[in-house]
Design a protein around this motif. Structure first.
Motif, PDB file in Angstrom:
ATOM      1  N   MET A   1      -1.645   4.567   3.837  1.00 47.84           N
ATOM      2  CA  MET A   1      -2.733   5.306   5.486  1.00 47.84           C
ATOM      3  C   MET A   1      -3.933   5.791   5.095  1.00 47.84           C
ATOM      4  N   GLU A   2      -5.026   5.110   4.238  1.00 52.43           N
ATOM      5  CA  GLU A   2      -6.018   5.152   4.085  1.00 52.43           C
ATOM      6  C   GLU A   2      -6.652   3.880   4.369  1.00 52.43           C
ATOM      7  N   ARG A   3      -5.791   3.101   4.723  1.00 54.97           N
ATOM      8  CA  ARG A   3      -6.288   1.920   5.399  1.00 54.97           C
ATOM      9  C   ARG A   3      -5.729   1.585   6.966  1.00 54.97           C
ATOM     10  N   PRO A   4      -6.628   0.531   8.052  1.00 57.79           N
ATOM     11  CA  PRO A   4      -6.081   0.656   8.961  1.00 57.79           C
ATOM     12  C   PRO A   4      -4.649   0.204   9.575  1.00 57.79           C
ATOM     13  N   ALA A   5      -4.272   0.359  10.293  1.00 60.37           N
ATOM     14  CA  ALA A   5      -2.434  -0.256  10.551  1.00 60.37           C
ATOM     15  C   ALA A   5      -2.415  -1.657   9.843  1.00 60.37           C
TER      16      ALA A   5
ATOM     17  N   ASP B   1      -8.243 -12.076  -6.302  1.00 63.71           N
ATOM     18  CA  ASP B   1      -9.320 -13.703  -5.612  1.00 63.71           C
ATOM     19  C   ASP B   1      -8.426 -14.437  -4.130  1.00 63.71           C
ATOM     20  N   SER B   2      -6.656 -13.898  -4.188  1.00 64.71           N
ATOM     21  CA  SER B   2      -6.378 -14.663  -2.617  1.00 64.71           C
ATOM     22  C   SER B   2      -7.205 -13.568  -1.525  1.00 64.71           C
ATOM     23  N   GLY B   3      -7.672 -12.382  -1.189  1.00 67.41           N
ATOM     24  CA  GLY B   3      -7.896 -12.183  -0.967  1.00 67.41           C
ATOM     25  C   GLY B   3      -7.184 -11.241   0.195  1.00 67.41           C
ATOM     26  N   TYR B   4      -6.048 -10.587  -0.420  1.00 66.16           N
ATOM     27  CA  TYR B   4      -4.561 -10.025   0.221  1.00 66.16           C
ATOM     28  C   TYR B   4      -4.688  -8.574   0.593  1.00 66.16           C
ATOM     29  N   PRO B   5      -4.423  -8.429   2.614  1.00 64.90           N
ATOM     30  CA  PRO B   5      -5.035  -7.632   2.776  1.00 64.90           C
ATOM     31  C   PRO B   5      -4.581  -6.133   2.649  1.00 64.90           C
ATOM     32  N   GLY B   6      -3.345  -6.200   2.051  1.00 63.55           N
ATOM     33  CA  GLY B   6      -2.779  -4.770   1.687  1.00 63.55           C
ATOM     34  C   GLY B   6      -2.789  -4.076   0.607  1.00 63.55           C
TER      35      GLY B   6
ATOM     36  N   ALA C   1       5.017   1.377   4.916  1.00 67.49           N
ATOM     37  CA  ALA C   1       4.672  -0.367   4.831  1.00 67.49           C
ATOM     38  C   ALA C   1       5.478  -0.539   6.187  1.00 67.49           C
ATOM     39  N   VAL C   2       4.083  -1.534   7.062  1.00 68.48           N
ATOM     40  CA  VAL C   2       4.620  -2.479   7.923  1.00 68.48           C
ATOM     41  C   VAL C   2       5.375  -3.626   7.813  1.00 68.48           C
ATOM     42  N   ALA C   3       4.847  -3.741   6.793  1.00 71.40           N
ATOM     43  CA  ALA C   3       5.065  -5.339   5.930  1.00 71.40           C
ATOM     44  C   ALA C   3       5.735  -5.663   4.614  1.00 71.40           C
ATOM     45  N   VAL C   4       6.697  -5.797   4.409  1.00 70.09           N
ATOM     46  CA  VAL C   4       6.774  -6.456   2.925  1.00 70.09           C
ATOM     47  C   VAL C   4       6.447  -8.014   2.292  1.00 70.09           C
ATOM     48  N   ASP C   5       5.730  -8.468   2.232  1.00 76.86           N
ATOM     49  CA  ASP C   5       5.124  -9.950   1.435  1.00 76.86           C
ATOM     50  C   ASP C   5       5.826  -9.836   0.351  1.00 76.86           C
TER      51      ASP C   5
END
Length: 372
Positions: free
Chosen positions: A116-120, A149-154, A196-200
């Protein structure tokens, strides 16, 4: 076996959980990045608090939150570990803090606070499942390295199953992976309770056996559905008998969600696995067109020469491929384009030179060739 054994010789000390620098703390080093890593594991607890979890099995799932310090000025794709303790946070990955949760509810509550500290659009969770011959500290630092290194946003979440981290324990590790299916499903259920809006999903090597078996089990129970927030799925160098892989995929809906399989004809670790498995190809070194006929999307990285000398960890160690997967996982499964509405921040300053040759449609899937 000698080849794999030599690759594992002279490894760094394992008791690194909560061991910071002495004269210089990680938090005081300019340019370091403190990365939270959530953990769900079917490993038994270790008697050593600086190991936290052992290579032995547990019937229960344990949950934790770690903070890993990523050193500045480090080559992309490398996990730099101290050869002796204490580590130097200016040069080494440091696990500066560890919190073990008393319950699944505590784990979900903490994860939700961080989400919740992150934008949606960035409330994704990356569920990473490691491979064979991986002790717990190695799994943690690999997760941190890839996520950064991948820059994963989540938020990265490591599912760590009881690998002993020894090449001689191949059969033990394989059975440990299979023994962990219910634990991985319990983790999936916990994630359903999160915000979580999605789980990769990203799995490597033998970890794919656990992931695909678990997905098959969910499908047979009627529980596998994209409505449960499964986002992107990447299976890197899967150490799975190709005949078994075909059977595992049968109950799964083709292309919903799309499954990408990273394969290489030059993977020497999988070549060894094939030789001790009766000569049957592994899914990770099978002809890409045969994979596509099964309804998955094959990403052929045979032409990529960067990475480890066994060409088995290309997904994490070849800089351009790391970023390619980060784009895929953070872009709703689109391997070819950036999403302007959800740009990926934090990608390291590496020239993105990898090119994707035009995709070929084969059967129910696609073949994409990565040309270094």
């Amino acid at each position: 076996m000698l080849l794999l054994g030599l690759a594992a010789c002279g490894g760094p000390p394992a008791a690194i959980i909560g061991v910071d620098g002495v004269s210089t703390r990680a938090v005081d080093v300019p340019g370091t990045h403190l990365l939270p890593i959530y953990v769900a594991t079917s490993r038994a607890a270790s008697d050593n608090p600086h190991l936290l979890f052992s290579g032995e099995r547990s019937d229960d799932v344990s949950y934790a939150r770690l903070v890993v310090s990523v050193p500045p000025d480090r080559p992309v794709g490398e996990v730099t570990r101290a050869s002796t303790l204490p580590p130097d946070p200016r040069r080494h990955f440091v696990v500066v803090a560890a919190q073990v949760f008393g319950s699944e509810a505590d784990f979900v509550s903490s994860l939700n606070r961080d989400l919740m500290e992150r934008p949606a659009p960035r409330r994704h969770v990356l569920l990473f499942v490691h491979g064979f011959n991986t002790d717990f500290p190695s799994a943690v630092t690999r997760t941190a390295q890839f996520a950064y290194d991948s820059g994963y946003p989540g938020i990265p979440l490591l599912f760590s199953w009881p690998s002993r981290g020894r090449t001689i324990d191949y059969v033990y590790d394989m059975n440990s992976a299979l023994q962990s299916r219910d634990s991985l499903l319990a983790t999936a259920d916990a994630l359903k309770e999160s915000k979580a809006v999605a789980v990769d999903i990203l799995a490597h090597s033998m970890g794919n056996l656990l992931v695909v078996e678990s997905m098959r089990q969910m499908a047979l129970l009627g529980r596998f559905a994209t409505a449960d927030r499964i986002g992107s799925i990447m299976l890197a160098a899967p150490d799975i008998d190709i005949d078994l892989f075909r059977k595992q995929l049968a109950p799964l809906p083709v292309g919903d969600p799309p499954i990408f399989v990273m394969t290489s004809a030059n993977d020497r670790a999988l070549a060894l696995s094939r030789s001790i498995a009766g000569g049957v190809s592994r899914a990770g070194n099978t002809d890409p067109e045969k994979l596509a006929e099964l309804g998955v999307n094959a990403v052929d990285v045979t032409r990529v020469t960067q990475g480890d000398r066994l060409q088995h960890s290309t997904f994490a160690q070849a800089p351009e491929v790391v970023q390619l997967i980060g784009r895929y996982l953070g872009n709703d499964g689109n391997l070819a384009e950036d999403n302007d509405d959800n740009p990926i921040e934090g990608v390291r300053n590496v020239l993105f030179e990898v090119t994707l040759l035009p995709a070929r449609i084969v059967g129910g899937g696609r073949v994409v060739v990565v040309n270094e």
